[in-house]
Design an enzyme around this catalytic site. Structure first.
Site, short mmCIF file in Angstrom:
data_model
loop_
_atom_site.label_atom_id
_atom_site.label_comp_id
_atom_site.label_asym_id
_atom_site.label_seq_id
_atom_site.Cartn_x
_atom_site.Cartn_y
_atom_site.Cartn_z
N ASP A 37 93.70 116.63 -21.82
CA ASP A 37 94.00 116.42 -20.53
C ASP A 37 95.28 115.59 -20.21
N ASP A 63 100.13 116.50 -22.27
CA ASP A 63 100.40 117.81 -21.30
C ASP A 63 100.56 118.97 -22.16
N ALA A 86 92.89 123.65 -18.37
CA ALA A 86 94.02 123.02 -17.59
C ALA A 86 94.84 123.88 -16.46
N GLU A 88 97.05 123.39 -12.53
CA GLU A 88 97.24 123.16 -11.16
C GLU A 88 96.32 123.97 -10.32
N THR A 104 102.90 124.13 -15.41
CA THR A 104 101.69 123.93 -15.72
C THR A 104 101.19 125.25 -16.08
N THR A 134 91.24 133.13 -12.35
CA THR A 134 90.31 133.25 -10.77
C THR A 134 90.36 134.50 -10.30
N ASP A 135 89.56 134.80 -9.17
CA ASP A 135 89.52 135.78 -8.58
C ASP A 135 90.87 136.03 -7.68
N GLU A 136 91.34 135.07 -7.40
CA GLU A 136 92.74 134.87 -6.43
C GLU A 136 93.75 135.95 -6.92
N TYR A 160 100.08 129.78 -6.26
CA TYR A 160 98.92 129.44 -7.29
C TYR A 160 98.52 130.70 -7.73
N LYS A 164 98.70 131.95 -11.81
CA LYS A 164 97.67 132.26 -12.65
C LYS A 164 97.71 133.71 -13.08
N LYS A 199 89.39 119.91 -1.70
CA LYS A 199 88.80 121.33 -1.76
C LYS A 199 87.81 121.32 -0.71
N ASN A 259 83.67 131.01 6.03
CA ASN A 259 83.85 129.67 6.05
C ASN A 259 83.32 129.06 7.27
P1 NAD Z 1 91.06 120.74 -11.39
O1 NAD Z 1 92.26 120.81 -10.57
O2 NAD Z 1 89.92 120.13 -11.05
O3 NAD Z 1 91.31 120.20 -12.80
C1 NAD Z 1 92.40 120.59 -13.42
C2 NAD Z 1 92.46 119.76 -14.91
O4 NAD Z 1 93.72 119.86 -15.36
C3 NAD Z 1 92.59 118.30 -14.59
O5 NAD Z 1 91.60 117.44 -15.00
C4 NAD Z 1 94.02 118.00 -14.73
O6 NAD Z 1 94.15 116.36 -15.06
C5 NAD Z 1 94.38 118.99 -15.86
N1 NAD Z 1 95.91 119.14 -15.98
C6 NAD Z 1 96.61 119.55 -15.09
N2 NAD Z 1 97.82 119.92 -15.61
C7 NAD Z 1 97.85 119.55 -16.74
C8 NAD Z 1 98.70 119.85 -17.99
N3 NAD Z 1 99.98 119.95 -17.60
N4 NAD Z 1 98.28 119.52 -19.17
C9 NAD Z 1 97.05 118.90 -19.47
N5 NAD Z 1 96.02 118.80 -18.46
C10 NAD Z 1 96.66 119.37 -17.20
O7 NAD Z 1 90.71 122.53 -11.62
P2 NAD Z 1 89.21 123.26 -11.54
O8 NAD Z 1 88.92 123.60 -10.24
O9 NAD Z 1 88.40 122.49 -12.50
O10 NAD Z 1 89.89 124.31 -12.44
C11 NAD Z 1 89.83 124.74 -13.66
C12 NAD Z 1 90.31 126.21 -14.09
O11 NAD Z 1 89.53 126.97 -13.51
C13 NAD Z 1 91.78 126.35 -13.30
O12 NAD Z 1 92.32 127.13 -14.41
C14 NAD Z 1 91.39 127.17 -12.20
O13 NAD Z 1 92.57 128.05 -11.80
C15 NAD Z 1 90.08 127.78 -12.58
N6 NAD Z 1 89.27 128.21 -11.60
C16 NAD Z 1 89.05 127.39 -10.70
C17 NAD Z 1 88.12 127.98 -9.64
C18 NAD Z 1 87.50 126.99 -8.28
O14 NAD Z 1 86.69 127.31 -7.68
N7 NAD Z 1 87.86 125.62 -8.63
C19 NAD Z 1 87.43 129.07 -9.60
C20 NAD Z 1 88.14 130.02 -10.66
C21 NAD Z 1 88.86 129.52 -11.80
O1 DAU Z 2 88.80 131.81 -5.52
C1 DAU Z 2 88.75 130.89 -6.60
C2 DAU Z 2 89.79 129.97 -6.20
O2 DAU Z 2 88.79 129.15 -5.20
C3 DAU Z 2 90.42 128.90 -7.38
O3 DAU Z 2 91.05 129.65 -8.22
C4 DAU Z 2 90.90 127.78 -6.66
O4 DAU Z 2 91.08 127.10 -7.85
C5 DAU Z 2 90.12 127.01 -5.75
O5 DAU Z 2 90.78 125.82 -5.12
C6 DAU Z 2 89.36 128.16 -4.71
O6 DAU Z 2 90.67 128.30 -3.89
P1 DAU Z 2 90.33 128.26 -2.18
O7 DAU Z 2 91.68 128.19 -1.78
O8 DAU Z 2 89.38 129.46 -2.07
O9 DAU Z 2 89.71 127.10 -2.00
P2 DAU Z 2 89.56 125.88 -0.96
O10 DAU Z 2 88.54 124.93 -1.18
O11 DAU Z 2 90.83 125.12 -0.74
O12 DAU Z 2 89.63 126.73 0.35
C7 DAU Z 2 88.36 127.43 0.88
C8 DAU Z 2 88.50 128.11 1.88
O13 DAU Z 2 88.43 126.90 3.06
C9 DAU Z 2 89.78 128.85 2.05
O14 DAU Z 2 89.71 130.02 2.77
C10 DAU Z 2 90.59 127.79 3.01
C11 DAU Z 2 89.40 127.00 3.85
N1 DAU Z 2 90.03 125.46 4.10
C12 DAU Z 2 90.31 124.80 2.99
C13 DAU Z 2 90.30 123.40 3.37
C14 DAU Z 2 90.84 122.60 2.13
C15 DAU Z 2 89.85 125.18 5.44
O15 DAU Z 2 89.39 125.76 6.47
N2 DAU Z 2 90.24 123.85 5.79
C16 DAU Z 2 90.38 122.95 4.55
O16 DAU Z 2 90.74 121.68 4.93
#
Ligand code: NAD
Ligand code: DAU
Length: 354
Positions: A37, A63, A86, A88, A104, A134-136, A160, A164, A199, A259
């Site tokens: 990481d 990195d 890993a 963003e 990244t 991700t589903d996005e 983003y 992905k 988030k 939401n």
């Molecule tokens: P997060 O942002 O919490 O964690 C990302 C981690 O990656 C951090 O520890 C960061 O330090 C590390 N990182 C970032 N850039 C890096 C680099 N250049 N080299 C090495 N390490 C690096 O993310 P998360 O929410 O845990 O998501 C993890 C993975 O799952 C991502 O690929 C994201 O797209 C995917 N994902 C997330 C969600 C969600 O709801 N959070 C849903 C579906 C998929």
């Molecule tokens: O669907 C999977 C994705 O879910 C992952 O790939 C992403 O890494 C993760 O960040 C997440 O994306 P979202 O954009 O859906 O998550 P977020 O928590 O940013 O927002 C959830 C919903 O809430 C979205 O419709 C935007 C809304 N929102 C978010 C924030 C931060 C608000 O209304 N107000 C806020 O301040």
């Protein structure tokens, strides 16, 4: 697959990655787990305090874009499996700073793929490169009851999701061109402990606690499909071990929430746990300008994963939200540290910057 494995988990100090590292370190003492990481703002080794002393666990600060360093890591630890998390990950940041996301998520993934290909030199028996997506990438659905399936056409809208989607294409291209044994999963929104409070769920829990405004984008009508993070980690375990090479699996909980409805559940839960009248904090709801390009609805069909590999979520949403709210209320120090950035200077002293 061999009994002894050297598995590289990237992004293991982040939200989902830390749950995956914890699961693999504790469930597979015969494996060596290398958590690599960069420790960006989103990476926090405090997420792994309970496993950092385990004998089968190693942390490497690096990195993923540093290709030479990736080659070294593959060689030094004789890596035979990769679980690549890993990235963003925050949509709002990608709108402000798309370059970091391309660097990244696209170039970093490419650097890892090339390191795996060169290190394994075509000897792919027992090797696996598992890419977490991700589903996005599928774009947005209407309110018509349809779902994203594994064959839904890619249609990303934010920088983003575009980054992905691009990384997913590179992963599949490395299978089709070089035979690299890859597997890809696309998961819905995760929630649970250790999520960075930018988030929706952790941000709003923290704000409700501190009587701060809750910034609801647009009319709060967007829909997300929520999965407890430990269930995602369980799915990753099953797919890493049993998923078919070159296949894609959708992961989701069939758990859609508008939401604003989810926010009201959070408000009632936090109020109750803090001993306030339930709903007293609803006045904090503040409608703000919508997120640019805000996807209306996500909904994952994870039938394939259930049918083929027997995975399904273990937690009902009500139980998951209760556990999650309690965790954030009980771990105010963790939240304070990440919101102040203190965790970064602490680990900077330990690991320096490479
Ligand atoms: P997060 O942002 O919490 O964690 C990302 C981690 O990656 C951090 O520890 C960061 O330090 C590390 N990182 C970032 N850039 C890096 C680099 N250049 N080299 C090495 N390490 C690096 O993310 P998360 O929410 O845990 O998501 C993890 C993975 O799952 C991502 O690929 C994201 O797209 C995917 N994902 C997330 C969600 C969600 O709801 N959070 C849903 C579906 C998929
Ligand atoms: O669907 C999977 C994705 O879910 C992952 O790939 C992403 O890494 C993760 O960040 C997440 O994306 P979202 O954009 O859906 O998550 P977020 O928590 O940013 O927002 C959830 C919903 O809430 C979205 O419709 C935007 C809304 N929102 C978010 C924030 C931060 C608000 O209304 N107000 C806020 O301040």
């Amino acid at each position: 697959m061999p009994n002894k494995r050297n598995i590289l988990i990237t992004g293991g100090a982040g939200f989902i990655g830390s749950h995956v590292v914890r699961l693999f370190v504790t469930k597979y003492p015969e494996y060596r787990i290398v958590n690599l990481d960069k420790l960006t703002y989103a990476g926090n080794l405090a997420n792994l305090k309970d496993v950092e002393q385990a004998e089968n666990y190693t942390f490497v600060k690096a990195d993923i874009c540093d290709f030479e360093r990736m080659l070294e890591v593959f060689r030094d630890y004789r890596i035979d499996g990769v679980i690549h998390l890993a990235a963003e990950s925050h949509v709002d940041r990608s709108i402000k700073d798309p370059f970091t996301f391309a660097r990244t998520n696209v170039m970093g993934t490419l650097s890892l793929l090339q390191a795996a290909k060169m290190s394994w030199e075509g000897a792919y028996e027992g090797k696996r490169f598992y890419h977490i997506s991700t589903d996005e990438v599928y774009g947005a659905l209407d309110f018509d009851g349809t779902f994203f399936t594994e064959t839904t056409k890619y249609d990303p809208h934010s920088p983003y999701s575009a980054s992905k989607a691009s990384s997913d294409h590179f992963v599949r291209a490395f299978h089709d061109t070089f035979g690299l044994p890859v597997v890809v999963t696309n998961c819905s929104n995760n929630y649970g402990p250790y999520q960075f409070p930018e988030k929706l769920i952790p941000l709003f829990i923290n704000n409700i606690r501190h009587n701060k405004p809750l910034p609801v984008y647009g009319k709060g009508e967007n829909v997300r499909d929520w999965l407890y993070v430990v269930d995602h980690a369980r799915a990753i375990d099953v797919i890493f071990h049993q998923g078919k090479v070159a296949d894609t699996y959708n992961i989701g909980g069939f758990n859609e929430w508008k939401n604003i409805d989810l926010i009201k559940v959070l408000i009632r839960t936090v109020d109750r746990l803090l001993g306030r009248p339930e709903g007293a904090s609803e006045h904090l709801i503040t409608y703000v300008t919508d997120r640019a390009g805000h996807d209306l609805r996500y909904a994952i069909d994870s039938t394939k994963l259930k049918k083929e590999l027997g995975w399904e979520p273990s937690l009902q949403f009500e139980e998951g939200i209760e556990k999650t709210v309690k965790w954030y209320l009980d771990n105010q120090t963790w939240l304070d540290n990440v919101t102040s950035g203190d965790y970064q200077s602490y680990y900077e002293k330990m690991y320096g910057s490479r």
